[in-house]
Scaffold this motif. Sequence first.
Motif, short mmCIF file in Angstrom:
data_model
loop_
_atom_site.label_atom_id
_atom_site.label_comp_id
_atom_site.label_asym_id
_atom_site.label_seq_id
_atom_site.Cartn_x
_atom_site.Cartn_y
_atom_site.Cartn_z
N UNK A 132 11.99 35.24 47.58
CA UNK A 132 11.50 36.30 48.44
C UNK A 132 12.09 36.20 49.85
N UNK A 135 15.73 37.11 49.95
CA UNK A 135 15.84 38.57 49.88
C UNK A 135 15.59 39.23 51.21
N UNK A 136 14.44 38.88 51.77
CA UNK A 136 14.01 39.55 52.99
C UNK A 136 14.99 39.28 54.12
N UNK A 139 18.19 41.23 53.52
CA UNK A 139 17.90 42.64 53.75
C UNK A 139 17.89 42.93 55.24
N UNK A 171 18.78 48.71 50.42
CA UNK A 171 17.39 48.24 50.47
C UNK A 171 16.69 48.50 49.15
N UNK A 172 16.90 49.71 48.62
CA UNK A 172 16.21 50.08 47.39
C UNK A 172 16.60 49.18 46.23
N UNK A 174 17.89 46.22 46.45
CA UNK A 174 17.48 44.83 46.71
C UNK A 174 15.99 44.64 46.46
N UNK A 175 15.15 45.63 46.79
CA UNK A 175 13.70 45.44 46.62
C UNK A 175 13.20 45.91 45.27
N UNK A 176 14.10 46.50 44.46
CA UNK A 176 13.60 47.16 43.25
C UNK A 176 12.84 46.22 42.33
N UNK A 177 13.30 44.96 42.23
CA UNK A 177 12.58 44.01 41.40
C UNK A 177 12.78 44.22 39.90
N UNK A 178 13.71 45.11 39.54
CA UNK A 178 14.01 45.30 38.12
C UNK A 178 14.86 44.13 37.62
N UNK B 63 5.96 43.54 47.82
CA UNK B 63 5.95 42.34 46.99
C UNK B 63 4.56 41.73 46.92
N UNK B 80 10.61 52.86 51.47
CA UNK B 80 11.84 52.36 52.07
C UNK B 80 12.67 53.53 52.60
#
Lengths: 463, 463
Positions: A132, A135-136, A139, A171-172, A174-178, B63, B80
Motif C-alpha cells: 500500500x 503504491x501511494x 502515485x 491513478x485509476x 494504480x488504485x484499481x486493485x484488480x 483501500x 479519482x
Amino acid sequence: MEAAARTNQNVGVTSWLPLFQNLKDKAAKLGKKLKKIGKEDPRRILHSFKAGLAISLISIFYYVNPLFTSLGSSSTMWAVLTVVVVMEFTAGGTLSKGLNRTFATLLAGALGLAAQRLAALSSHSAGEPILLSVFVFLLDIAAAMATFSRFVPEIKARYDYGVTIFILTFSMVAVSGYREEELIKLALQRLSTIAIGVATCVAISIFVFPVWAGEDLHNLLPANIDKLACFLEFKGLEREYFGEKMGSGQILEEASFLISTYKPVLNSKPTEDLLANFARWEPGHGCFGFCHPWKLYLKIGALTRQCAYSMEAISSHISTSKNSKKYVQVITDTEFKERIRIACAEMSSETGKALAELATAIRQMRTPSTAVAQHLSNATTASESLKTLSPAKDASLPEILQSATTAFLLSAVVKSAHHLATAVEELSRVAHFKRQDQAHKDSAVKPVAGGESPPHVVVEIEK
Amino acid sequence: MEAAARTNQNVGVTSWLPLFQNLKDKAAKLGKKLKKIGKEDPRRILHSFKAGLAISLISIFYYVNPLFTSLGSSSTMWAVLTVVVVMEFTAGGTLSKGLNRTFATLLAGALGLAAQRLAALSSHSAGEPILLSVFVFLLDIAAAMATFSRFVPEIKARYDYGVTIFILTFSMVAVSGYREEELIKLALQRLSTIAIGVATCVAISIFVFPVWAGEDLHNLLPANIDKLACFLEFKGLEREYFGEKMGSGQILEEASFLISTYKPVLNSKPTEDLLANFARWEPGHGCFGFCHPWKLYLKIGALTRQCAYSMEAISSHISTSKNSKKYVQVITDTEFKERIRIACAEMSSETGKALAELATAIRQMRTPSTAVAQHLSNATTASESLKTLSPAKDASLPEILQSATTAFLLSAVVKSAHHLATAVEELSRVAHFKRQDQAHKDSAVKPVAGGESPPHVVVEIEK
C-alpha cells in the motif's frame, strides 16, 4: 384579523407579480442574446447540433450494436464521456483533445500496469501495508510530477489535457486493485471505447460542416488589418484631428463608431494564440497544407497590434483635443496647419490603402501587389515632407503640438505598416502564395496608376 | 564485405552519439526550465504535491474504508477522476470547478431521471423503436441546447465546466438503460462519490498552503502599476528621449531593460479576467470579504493598460529617434529644448511617484495618500507650462516634433494616471480600505513636503 389576512394575501400577489415580470424580462433578454450569438456566427448553431448528433450516434451505437453492448454499460458511459469532453468548436480543437486523450490513456495505462506489476512482485516478499505504501508513494510522486509539468508554457499550450488524462488514467490503473489479467482486459476495453468516442468526434468535426481553426485564424488576421485600414481611411478622421466641427450629429456618431473599430484588435492575442495552437493539429484542408506556417500568423498578429497601439494614442489625442477647447481656438497659423493637414491626410489614406491591400492579399492567398510598396512610399514621402515645414514665427507650442503630434503618431503607424508589409511578404513566400500576376487574372484588383497620388483622397467605407 | 560491415557499424555508433548528445542537451534544457518555473513561483511545487496528496488520500480512503469499498470499484474511479479534474492551482479555481461539478451532476441527474420516466411511461403504449427515437431526439435537443449555451460569454466564463458536466451526466443517465430504482441508487452513489472527491480537493485547496486567486489579483495590479512607475521614474529615460549618448554600454543595456518593463502589462487582460473570475468563488479570507469588489480590479487593470499603450508609443518614439540620426544632429535650439526637457522630466518623475504611491496604497489596502493628488497636480502644471513655450524663430519641424511629441505623449500618460487615481480611490472607498492616517501609524510612507518639487529628481529603482 380577516382584513389583515386579505391584505397579506394581496401583498403576496402583488409582490409576486413584479418578480414574475422580472423573470419574464430576463428570459426575453436572454433570448435576444442567444439570437444575437447565433446570428453573429451561424456555425455555432451547427456546432450545437453536431455535438448532439455525436452523442446520439454513440447512444444508438450502444443500443443497436450487440458487440458494443457486451462491453458492459460502464463502457458506454466512457464513450459518452469521451464525446462530451472531446467535442470542440473547431476541428483542430477536437483533434487536439482527441489525440491527447487517446495517447495519454495509452501511455498512462502502460505505465500504470508496470507500476502494478512492480508492486505485485514486491508484495511476494512483504505484506499488504508495504504494498500500500509503495503504491501511494508512487502515485503521489507521479501525480505531482505530471501536475508540475503543466506549468511549462509549451506543455500547457499543447498537451495540458493530455497530462490531465495521463494523471487520471495512471491513478485509476494504480488504485484499481484488480488482478493483472483482469486489468489488461479492462484497459484494452477502456481504450477501445475511448478510441470509438474520439473517432466519432473527429469524423463529425472533420466531415460534417467542418470549422477549421486555421481558416478562422486566416480570416481573423485580414479582418483585424481591415479594421485598422478602416480607421485610417475614414474620410472625416482628419477633420477630427484638427478639431473642426462635423456636419451633423449623425456623422459625429458614425465618426466615433468608425474611430473605435480598431479597439478589439488591442486584445486579440489570446484568440490568435488559441487558434494557432489548434491549427497546428489540423490536417491539410482547402488551401492550407499540413505544415502551413501558423507561427508567421502570430507574428503578423503582433505587428497588427503594434499598429493598433499607435492608433490608441491617436484616438486618445483626438479626445484630448476635443475636450480642451483652448487648444482649438488658438489655432491661427492656417498655412502651417493646412500643410500638416494635407500631409496627415496623405499618410493616413495611403497607409490605409496599403493595409487594405495587405488584408486582401492575405485573404486571397496571393503575394501583396506592388501597390503596397507604392502606397507606403507615398506615405513615407508625406512623413518626410513634414521635416522641411516651419511654423510661423509667432506660433505657440500648443498649436504646433496639436497638429504635429498627430503627424508624429501617424508616422509611427506608417513605420509599423512597413514592418507589417515585410511580415506579410515573408508569409506569402514561406506559404507559397500565388504570385500577384497569377492571382490578378481572376480577381479585380486596381493597381495604383502613378507614383504621386492626390493628397486628399475620398475613400468609401463599407459599413 | 567485412570491412564494409564494420564501417557501417562505426557509422551506426557515430550517428547514434550525436543523437544521444542531443537528447542529453534537451533533457538538461528541460531541467533548467523546470527549475526556473519552480523558482519563479515556489507555490507551483507545493501545488504539485497537494495534487498528489489529494489523489493519495482518495486512494487510501478507498483501500481502508470498508464503507467506501462497498460502493464498488467504479465509484473509486469516479472519485479519482473528480480529484484529478477538479484540483486547480488557486482555491477559487478548485471551488469553481468543484461546485460546478456537484450542482451540474445534481441537476442533470434529476432531469435525466425525469426524461427516463417520461420515456418509460410512453413505452407502455408503444414499442421499443419509438422509445429509442424519443430518447435520442430528447438527448440530441438537450445536448445541443446545452452546447449552444456555452457560447454565451457570461456562461462561458463562470459555468463552462458545469455545462459540460451537465451534458455528460444527462446523457449518461438517459442512455444508461437501467431500471428506475437501480438508476436512483446508482445516481445517489455517483453523487456521493463526486461529493467526497470535491470535498477532499476543496479542503486541501483551502487549508493546505492555500493559493487565493483574489490575493494573486490583488498583488498583480500593484505589480503592474509599479512596472509603469519604474518606466517613468527611470533616471536615464529623459536622456533617452532627447537622444543623448549614455555613459557606457552597461547603462544602455540597463536602460533598454528598464524601458521594456511595462511590456507584459500590454497583454495582462486574460490573466486578470481569469483571476477575477476565480476570486468571485472564494470565501472571505485574510483582508478580503466575500463580496470584495473584484470588478473594480478589472477596471483598474484596464486603466493600467491604457497607460501602458501610451508608454508603448513613447518607447517606439525613442527607438525611432535613435535610428534616425538626422533627427538628433539638427537640434540647435538649446533653450527651447532644455525647457521641454525639464517639463518632461517633471511630468515623468511626478507621475511615476504618483503611480508608485497608488501601487503601495493598493498593496497595503489603504486609501491613497494626498501625495498622489499633489504629484499629479505637479505633473499637470508641468504639462500646462508647455503651452506657453515658443520655439525659436528658425526652428524646423523635426526638432520641434522630436521634443514636443515626447511631451505630448507624456501628457497622455499624466491624463491616464489621473483616471487611474480616481479608480483606485473608488476601490478604496467601496472595499473599505483603511484611512491613510490610520495606516500611516504602522507603515513608513513619506509624504511630499512642499507643493513644488525639483524638476530633476533622482529616483532609485529596485532591480
